[in-house]
Design a protein around this motif. Sequence first.
Motif, PDB file in Angstrom:
ATOM      1  N   ALA A 306       0.815  -1.220   0.000  1.00 48.19           N
ATOM      2  CA  ALA A 306       0.000   0.000   0.000  1.00 48.19           C
ATOM      3  C   ALA A 306       0.848   1.269   0.000  1.00 48.19           C
ATOM      4  O   ALA A 306       0.313   2.372  -0.143  1.00 48.19           O
ATOM      5  CB  ALA A 306      -0.931  -0.002   1.208  1.00 48.19           C
ATOM      6  N   GLY A 307       2.157   1.126   0.197  1.00 46.84           N
ATOM      7  CA  GLY A 307       3.027   2.296   0.198  1.00 46.84           C
ATOM      8  C   GLY A 307       3.209   2.964   1.535  1.00 46.84           C
ATOM      9  O   GLY A 307       3.590   4.132   1.614  1.00 46.84           O
ATOM     10  N   VAL A 308       2.944   2.223   2.626  1.00 45.55           N
ATOM     11  CA  VAL A 308       3.171   2.785   3.965  1.00 45.55           C
ATOM     12  C   VAL A 308       4.669   3.014   4.148  1.00 45.55           C
ATOM     13  O   VAL A 308       5.473   2.101   3.902  1.00 45.55           O
ATOM     14  CB  VAL A 308       2.628   1.834   5.052  1.00 45.55           C
ATOM     15  N   PRO A 309       5.083   4.213   4.547  1.00 51.01           N
ATOM     16  CA  PRO A 309       6.516   4.533   4.616  1.00 51.01           C
ATOM     17  C   PRO A 309       7.245   3.795   5.739  1.00 51.01           C
ATOM     18  O   PRO A 309       6.676   3.540   6.805  1.00 51.01           O
ATOM     19  CB  PRO A 309       6.520   6.044   4.863  1.00 51.01           C
ATOM     20  N   ARG A 310       8.479   3.474   5.471  1.00 53.93           N
ATOM     21  CA  ARG A 310       9.354   2.870   6.478  1.00 53.93           C
ATOM     22  C   ARG A 310      10.016   3.980   7.284  1.00 53.93           C
ATOM     23  O   ARG A 310      10.190   5.106   6.810  1.00 53.93           O
ATOM     24  CB  ARG A 310      10.434   2.027   5.802  1.00 53.93           C
ATOM     25  N   ARG A 311      10.413   3.643   8.521  1.00 58.73           N
ATOM     26  CA  ARG A 311      11.117   4.617   9.349  1.00 58.73           C
ATOM     27  C   ARG A 311      12.491   4.903   8.762  1.00 58.73           C
ATOM     28  O   ARG A 311      13.181   3.989   8.303  1.00 58.73           O
ATOM     29  CB  ARG A 311      11.292   4.100  10.784  1.00 58.73           C
ATOM     30  N   ARG A 312      12.883   6.150   8.809  1.00 51.22           N
ATOM     31  CA  ARG A 312      14.245   6.515   8.397  1.00 51.22           C
ATOM     32  C   ARG A 312      15.211   6.145   9.513  1.00 51.22           C
ATOM     33  O   ARG A 312      14.851   6.127  10.687  1.00 51.22           O
ATOM     34  CB  ARG A 312      14.338   8.020   8.126  1.00 51.22           C
ATOM     35  N   ALA A 313      16.439   5.877   9.138  1.00 44.89           N
ATOM     36  CA  ALA A 313      17.478   5.652  10.141  1.00 44.89           C
ATOM     37  C   ALA A 313      17.642   6.911  10.980  1.00 44.89           C
ATOM     38  O   ALA A 313      17.409   8.025  10.500  1.00 44.89           O
ATOM     39  CB  ALA A 313      18.804   5.303   9.462  1.00 44.89           C
ATOM     40  N   ARG A 314      18.003   6.756  12.245  1.00 43.96           N
ATOM     41  CA  ARG A 314      18.118   7.908  13.133  1.00 43.96           C
ATOM     42  C   ARG A 314      19.041   8.972  12.568  1.00 43.96           C
ATOM     43  O   ARG A 314      18.772  10.168  12.657  1.00 43.96           O
ATOM     44  CB  ARG A 314      18.622   7.444  14.510  1.00 43.96           C
TER      45      ARG A 314
END
Length: 321
Positions: A306-314
């Motif tokens: 569905a295109g749910v975004p992944r968390r960015r690296a800190r």
Amino acid sequence: MSELPRLVLAREHLQLGLTPKQLAARCRAGALTRIRHGVYVDGPAWAALSEWEKYRLGVSAAAETFVAPTVFARHSAASVWGIPTIGYGRPIYALTLKNDGGRSRAGVKRHYARFAGLDVVERDGLLVTGRIRTVLDLAAYTPFTQAVVPVDHILKADTTRGLAPVSKEELLFAVEGNYTAAAAQRIRAAVEFGDPRSGSAGESYGRALMWAAGFEAPALQYEIRDRSGRVSFSDYFWAEGRVAGEFDGVVKYMKPEYLKGRTASQAVVDEKRREDRMRAAGFSVVRWVWQDLMSPARLESALSAAGVPRRRARSARRRPE
């Protein structure tokens, strides 16, 4: 939860007008169901109970078999307080005040607890740990994804039982001196992630699974307006990608407060129309059910598609000056 059926105790056979042999015969015929040694319940009534209700009745059954005063804890105390937990087939949890390793038998697990600072409450005729202690114990000794469920629940008022919300500050204050450093760290992680806007245990569990799978945390109960100005509220929403997430708990198609005079089939149709309005307004909609939560890989696959975004690296969350 509806009123639970009455327990039938073998030790009261004289008052019941039944001999032990007659009790056993009724059990074999299905008129009674044996929950524990010497404790029975009406057979058809037992069959109609949910797994959650059967567990709760099992706690009462266990209490009837103990001679010494017993304090129930963790999932068992949660079932008495009406605090949702994840998973079935768990043992009964009780506390022992003797630090000798405790005794666990007949489906009952006992854990040592220091009496000093222990909050014990009598509720529904049972001795249980207080609401805060119960939730903290669950946060300390269950996986993060499961611990979020009782934390979310206690952060909002339980209007059904007339119980006030508990703040994150109150929860964290009660940690001091009662848990090891490692347990306290697990508790803080669950409490900090907690959100009173979660609409159900399934929504809480799903949100925790999303986070554990590396997705961005969604906004909850997000207001969406279509082109005509009509408002809908999405269980979850991710602004990046304009994705709305919906958890379909079957219970909501059965609760009178949700149905508002509609039939279950009409409620399903209305949900479909609401989803169509969201799509027409330019939002992607992804929907899942309890079975998907029981298989997190399926949930992760649906969210990714569905295109749910992944968390960015800190290190990537702030651009260099």
